[in-house]
Scaffold this active site. Sequence first.
Site, PDB file in Angstrom:
ATOM      1  N   ARG A 167      -5.206   2.808   6.939  1.00 45.92           N
ATOM      2  CA  ARG A 167      -5.505   3.615   5.735  1.00 45.92           C
ATOM      3  C   ARG A 167      -6.597   4.650   5.992  1.00 45.92           C
ATOM      4  O   ARG A 167      -7.421   4.939   5.120  1.00 45.92           O
ATOM      5  CB  ARG A 167      -5.929   2.727   4.547  1.00 45.92           C
ATOM      6  CG  ARG A 167      -4.883   1.776   4.074  1.00 45.92           C
ATOM      7  CD  ARG A 167      -3.635   2.463   3.512  1.00 45.92           C
ATOM      8  NE  ARG A 167      -2.615   1.467   3.271  1.00 45.92           N
ATOM      9  CZ  ARG A 167      -1.665   1.145   4.155  1.00 45.92           C
ATOM     10  NH1 ARG A 167      -1.575   1.768   5.312  1.00 45.92           N
ATOM     11  NH2 ARG A 167      -0.778   0.218   3.873  1.00 45.92           N
ATOM     12  N   SER A 218      -3.569  -0.323  -4.612  1.00 48.29           N
ATOM     13  CA  SER A 218      -4.492  -1.379  -4.169  1.00 48.29           C
ATOM     14  C   SER A 218      -5.904  -0.831  -4.172  1.00 48.29           C
ATOM     15  O   SER A 218      -6.163   0.225  -3.586  1.00 48.29           O
ATOM     16  CB  SER A 218      -4.149  -1.827  -2.753  1.00 48.29           C
ATOM     17  OG  SER A 218      -2.890  -2.433  -2.760  1.00 48.29           O
ATOM     18  N   GLU A 295     -10.249   0.914  -0.918  1.00 54.88           N
ATOM     19  CA  GLU A 295      -9.188   1.770  -0.377  1.00 54.88           C
ATOM     20  C   GLU A 295      -9.131   3.052  -1.219  1.00 54.88           C
ATOM     21  O   GLU A 295      -8.855   4.128  -0.704  1.00 54.88           O
ATOM     22  CB  GLU A 295      -7.842   1.033  -0.430  1.00 54.88           C
ATOM     23  CG  GLU A 295      -6.693   1.847   0.127  1.00 54.88           C
ATOM     24  CD  GLU A 295      -5.403   1.053   0.291  1.00 54.88           C
ATOM     25  OE1 GLU A 295      -5.446  -0.156   0.596  1.00 54.88           O
ATOM     26  OE2 GLU A 295      -4.341   1.661   0.092  1.00 54.88           O
TER      27      GLU A 295
HETATM   28  C1  LIG Z   1       1.155   2.386  -8.106  1.00 57.10           C
HETATM   29  C2  LIG Z   1       0.584   2.806  -6.780  1.00 57.10           C
HETATM   30  C3  LIG Z   1       1.050   2.205  -5.615  1.00 57.10           C
HETATM   31  C4  LIG Z   1       0.537   2.582  -4.370  1.00 57.10           C
HETATM   32  N1  LIG Z   1       1.028   1.983  -3.240  1.00 57.10           N
HETATM   33  C5  LIG Z   1       0.560   2.377  -2.033  1.00 57.10           C
HETATM   34  C6  LIG Z   1       1.091   1.792  -0.826  1.00 57.10           C
HETATM   35  O1  LIG Z   1       1.967   0.944  -0.843  1.00 57.10           O
HETATM   36  N2  LIG Z   1       0.579   2.214   0.348  1.00 57.10           N
HETATM   37  C7  LIG Z   1      -0.396   3.177   0.432  1.00 57.10           C
HETATM   38  O2  LIG Z   1      -0.793   3.538   1.544  1.00 57.10           O
HETATM   39  N3  LIG Z   1      -0.906   3.741  -0.683  1.00 57.10           N
HETATM   40  C8  LIG Z   1      -0.457   3.364  -1.902  1.00 57.10           C
HETATM   41  N4  LIG Z   1      -0.980   3.927  -3.037  1.00 57.10           N
HETATM   42  C9  LIG Z   1      -2.088   4.889  -2.923  1.00 57.10           C
HETATM   43  C10 LIG Z   1      -1.639   6.370  -2.846  1.00 57.10           C
HETATM   44  O3  LIG Z   1      -0.334   6.514  -3.335  1.00 57.10           O
HETATM   45  C11 LIG Z   1      -1.705   6.884  -1.423  1.00 57.10           C
HETATM   46  O4  LIG Z   1      -3.004   6.767  -0.923  1.00 57.10           O
HETATM   47  C12 LIG Z   1      -1.237   8.363  -1.336  1.00 57.10           C
HETATM   48  O5  LIG Z   1      -0.881   8.633  -0.013  1.00 57.10           O
HETATM   49  C13 LIG Z   1      -2.274   9.367  -1.819  1.00 57.10           C
HETATM   50  O6  LIG Z   1      -1.685  10.664  -1.806  1.00 57.10           O
HETATM   51  P1  LIG Z   1      -2.078  11.745  -2.906  1.00 57.10           P
HETATM   52  O7  LIG Z   1      -1.318  12.992  -2.602  1.00 57.10           O
HETATM   53  O8  LIG Z   1      -1.927  11.197  -4.259  1.00 57.10           O
HETATM   54  O9  LIG Z   1      -3.608  11.980  -2.549  1.00 57.10           O
HETATM   55  P2  LIG Z   1      -4.802  12.250  -3.570  1.00 57.10           P
HETATM   56  O10 LIG Z   1      -5.094  10.987  -4.307  1.00 57.10           O
HETATM   57  O11 LIG Z   1      -4.545  13.473  -4.351  1.00 57.10           O
HETATM   58  O12 LIG Z   1      -5.981  12.540  -2.538  1.00 57.10           O
HETATM   59  C14 LIG Z   1      -6.410  11.515  -1.647  1.00 57.10           C
HETATM   60  C15 LIG Z   1      -7.236  12.186  -0.535  1.00 57.10           C
HETATM   61  O13 LIG Z   1      -6.362  12.975   0.267  1.00 57.10           O
HETATM   62  C16 LIG Z   1      -6.888  14.289   0.392  1.00 57.10           C
HETATM   63  N5  LIG Z   1      -5.764  15.216   0.516  1.00 57.10           N
HETATM   64  C17 LIG Z   1      -4.695  15.319  -0.323  1.00 57.10           C
HETATM   65  N6  LIG Z   1      -3.868  16.287   0.118  1.00 57.10           N
HETATM   66  C18 LIG Z   1      -4.426  16.802   1.234  1.00 57.10           C
HETATM   67  C19 LIG Z   1      -4.038  17.827   2.136  1.00 57.10           C
HETATM   68  N7  LIG Z   1      -2.933  18.552   1.983  1.00 57.10           N
HETATM   69  N8  LIG Z   1      -4.854  18.085   3.195  1.00 57.10           N
HETATM   70  C20 LIG Z   1      -6.002  17.381   3.376  1.00 57.10           C
HETATM   71  N9  LIG Z   1      -6.419  16.405   2.555  1.00 57.10           N
HETATM   72  C21 LIG Z   1      -5.632  16.113   1.495  1.00 57.10           C
HETATM   73  C22 LIG Z   1      -7.667  14.504  -0.889  1.00 57.10           C
HETATM   74  O14 LIG Z   1      -8.608  15.565  -0.756  1.00 57.10           O
HETATM   75  C23 LIG Z   1      -8.304  13.136  -1.069  1.00 57.10           C
HETATM   76  O15 LIG Z   1      -9.473  13.041  -0.294  1.00 57.10           O
HETATM   77  C24 LIG Z   1      -0.471   3.582  -4.291  1.00 57.10           C
HETATM   78  C25 LIG Z   1      -0.933   4.195  -5.471  1.00 57.10           C
HETATM   79  C26 LIG Z   1      -0.402   3.820  -6.703  1.00 57.10           C
HETATM   80  C27 LIG Z   1      -0.899   4.508  -7.943  1.00 57.10           C
END
Ligand SMILES: Cc1cc2nc3c(=O)[nH]c(=O)nc-3n(C[C@H](O)[C@H](O)[C@H](O)COP(=O)(O)OP(=O)(O)OC[C@H]3O[C@@H](n4cnc5c(N)ncnc54)[C@H](O)[C@@H]3O)c2cc1C
Length: 301
Positions: A167, A218, A295
Site C-alpha cells: 500500500r 480499510s 492506510e
Molecule cells: C469501499 C472501499 C473499498 C476499498 N477497498 C480497497 C481495496 O480492496 N484495496 C485497496 O488497495 N484500496 C481499497 N480502498 C481504498 C481506495 O479505493 C484506494 O486507495 C484507491 O486506490 C485510491 O484512489 P483514489 O483515486 O480514490 O485516490 P485519492 O483518495 O483521491 O488520493 C489518494 C492519494 O493518491 C494521490 N493521487 C491521486 N491521483 C494521483 C495522481 N494522478 N498522481 C499522483 N498522485 C495521485 C492523492 O494526491 C492522494 O495522496 C477502498 C476504499 C473504499 C471506499
Amino acid sequence: MQFLPELIQKNVPLKHLVTFKLGGPAEFFYTAENSENLCAAVAWARNQHLPLFILGGGSNLVVSDAGLEGLVLHNKCMETCTVDENSHQITISSGYDFEDLVELAQKHGLAGVESFAGIPGSIGGAIYGNAGAYGRCIADVLVDARILCPDGVVKTVDNSFFRFDYRSSRLKTDPHIILGARFQLEAGDKNEIRARMNEIVEQRHSKHPSYEIGCAGSFFKNLPPLPGEERRRAAGSYLEQAGAKTMSYGGASVFEKHANFIINTGQATASDVKHLAAMLKEKVKQDFGIELTEEVLYVGR
Ligand SMILES: Cc1cc2nc3c(=O)[nH]c(=O)nc-3n(C[C@H](O)[C@H](O)[C@H](O)COP(=O)(O)OP(=O)(O)OC[C@H]3O[C@@H](n4cnc5c(N)ncnc54)[C@H](O)[C@@H]3O)c2cc1C
C-alpha cells in the site's frame, strides 16, 4: 476547454468528492480533463507558490474539517484508453476509474486485474498507494507510467521507479503526478474472468459498507506476517478482538460487519474520525502491544 486561471474556483466543498463524505473545502479548485490542462494548472499553482493536492476518486482520504490550503486539482484526465491485442497491454489515462481498467480487461478477455474488481478510485490513486486485493496489487501489472516531475518535465518511467511496497510507493515521499499508465495483462477466458469479478464483488458486498455509507475502505494497514508465514496479519482481527465493533465517537463508528472500517453515520466530522481512530489504536496497543498505522491518508490543514 483550455486551462485559464479564471476557471479556478474558490472555496469549493470537497465533501461530495470524497467517499468518506466529510471534510472542509478546497481553497482553490480546478478539474483537469486532459494532461495539457493538468500541467498548466500545476504550473499556475507553482507560480503562485501555492500548495498542490491531486484529488483522484477521493476514496482513501480523510479531509480535515478546515479543508485544504492551496490548489486541489481534480484529475479527470481521460484522453487515452487503448488495448493492444498483440502485446496484451492496456494504456490508460490516470483520471479513469480503476474499475474501468478492470471492466475493459474483461471485455477483451485479458486477465490479471480481475482481483481489483470493486476497488473504488482512479488509476492515479491506485498507483500512488499500490492498491490491491486478494493477493494482487498494482505493482504486479504496471509496466510503466507517464509522470509529471516536480521540475515540470513529463517523462515515462518504468515500474521500478515507484519502489512499490505494501500500500505504498515512492510518490508518498517524492511527489510526482501520474498522467497515464501501461499495464501488462495476459490472455484469459472472458467468462472465467467475469465469474471471478462477480465472486469478488459479492464478497465485498457481504463485508463492506454499501457505497451510500461514507468510508475510505480499510482504515488501518494489515500487519507484517509473523516469522515463517507469508500472509499479512489482518488488522481487523486484532480490532475485532479489542472490541472495536462496539466503539464510536461523534458521528464516526466502527462498521458492524468489519472492524477495520470506520464509517460516517451521517454527520461525522474529520475530527470525529481521527478521535475514533486514536481510540482504536490505543485499545489495540493496550490489548496486544501492537501499533496500528493508518492506510487512509489524513489531508488538509
Ligand atoms: C469501499 C472501499 C473499498 C476499498 N477497498 C480497497 C481495496 O480492496 N484495496 C485497496 O488497495 N484500496 C481499497 N480502498 C481504498 C481506495 O479505493 C484506494 O486507495 C484507491 O486506490 C485510491 O484512489 P483514489 O483515486 O480514490 O485516490 P485519492 O483518495 O483521491 O488520493 C489518494 C492519494 O493518491 C494521490 N493521487 C491521486 N491521483 C494521483 C495522481 N494522478 N498522481 C499522483 N498522485 C495521485 C492523492 O494526491 C492522494 O495522496 C477502498 C476504499 C473504499 C471506499
